[in-house]
Design an enzyme around this catalytic site. Structure first.
Site, short mmCIF file in Angstrom:
data_model
loop_
_atom_site.label_atom_id
_atom_site.label_comp_id
_atom_site.label_asym_id
_atom_site.label_seq_id
_atom_site.Cartn_x
_atom_site.Cartn_y
_atom_site.Cartn_z
N GLY A 163 0.82 -1.19 0.00
CA GLY A 163 0.00 0.00 0.00
C GLY A 163 0.86 1.25 0.00
N GLY A 185 -1.64 2.38 6.46
CA GLY A 185 -1.97 1.38 7.46
C GLY A 185 -1.39 0.00 7.22
CE LYS A 186 3.70 0.52 3.12
NZ LYS A 186 3.32 1.89 3.46
CB SER A 187 3.44 -0.99 9.32
OG SER A 187 4.46 -0.79 8.37
CB ALA A 199 13.96 -3.83 11.34
CB THR A 200 14.65 -4.38 5.49
OG1 THR A 200 13.54 -3.51 5.26
CG2 THR A 200 14.18 -5.83 5.52
CG HIS A 217 7.21 1.10 12.63
ND1 HIS A 217 6.78 0.12 11.79
CD2 HIS A 217 6.98 2.27 11.97
CE1 HIS A 217 6.32 0.65 10.67
NE2 HIS A 217 6.43 1.96 10.76
NE ARG A 255 9.07 -4.06 16.84
CZ ARG A 255 9.86 -3.18 16.23
NH1 ARG A 255 9.55 -2.73 15.04
NH2 ARG A 255 10.95 -2.75 16.80
CD GLU A 306 16.93 -2.64 13.84
OE1 GLU A 306 16.93 -2.23 12.66
OE2 GLU A 306 16.11 -2.29 14.69
#
Length: 184
Positions: free
Chosen positions: A10, A15-17, A35-36, A53, A57, A65
């Protein structure tokens, strides 16, 4: 659910995450957040985004990471876990300086890693290029690499969601695949 891939794509701030996190939390598995993106300690806007973020969680989730090393990280997941990758766009960005052969090798490695992963994977992807032609060569390269890789990933999907304006749409239930172009 092992070996499955769910794409959640999206636009920015759609709101995708949050939807991907919802899917992961509903799985009943131990979630490993991959996490990239870079850490960028001197960028206050990026730090704010990372904090948002992190605060969303659950404390029971592991966070790794992984940066450019997404394929290797997927290979380390166990069958009782779920890998939540956020996001493909930051992984693509990390490889923008790679030449075409290195890029293709990395994409091939990622596709194999996802296919062979013992854990289900939920992968967040940014939708880019919705009408705006990037003004820079690197912007065009990002758009093209991201779009082509997402099409290749779709072939591995067992679920795919388009999330925009705070709504999630089941793409596999509501869509048809686009025919392949003939080889030239």
């Amino acid at each position: 659910m092992s070996g499955t891939l769910t794409l959640v794509s999206g636009p920015s701030s759609g709101g995708k995450s949050r939807w991907a996190e919802h899917l992961a939390a509903s799985s009943g598995r131990q979630v490993v957040y991959l996490a990239t993106g870079p850490t960028l300690p001197d960028d206050p806007d990026w730090q704010h985004r990372l904090t948002l973020h992190r605060n969303r969680r659950p404390s029971s989730w592991q966070c790794r990471e992984v940066g450019r090393h997404l394929a290797e990280a997927l290979g380390e997941l166990g069958s009782d876990q779920l890998g939540l990758v956020d996001s493909l766009g930051t992984w693509v960005t990390a490889g923008l300086d790679w030449d075409r052969d290195t890029w293709e090798e990395a994409c091939g490695g990622l596709l194999v890693a996802i296919r062979d992963c013992e854990a289900p994977v939920v992968l967040v992807c940014e939708e880019v290029g919705w009408g705006v032609v990037p003004a820079t060569k690197i912007g065009g390269l990002f758009r093209d690499r991201q779009g082509h890789l997402q099409q290749r990933l779709m072939a591995l999907c067992t679920a795919a969601w388009l999330v925009l304006q705070g709504r999630a749409v089941d793409l596999l239930a509501l869509s048809q695949p686009v025919p392949e172009l003939p080889e030239t």
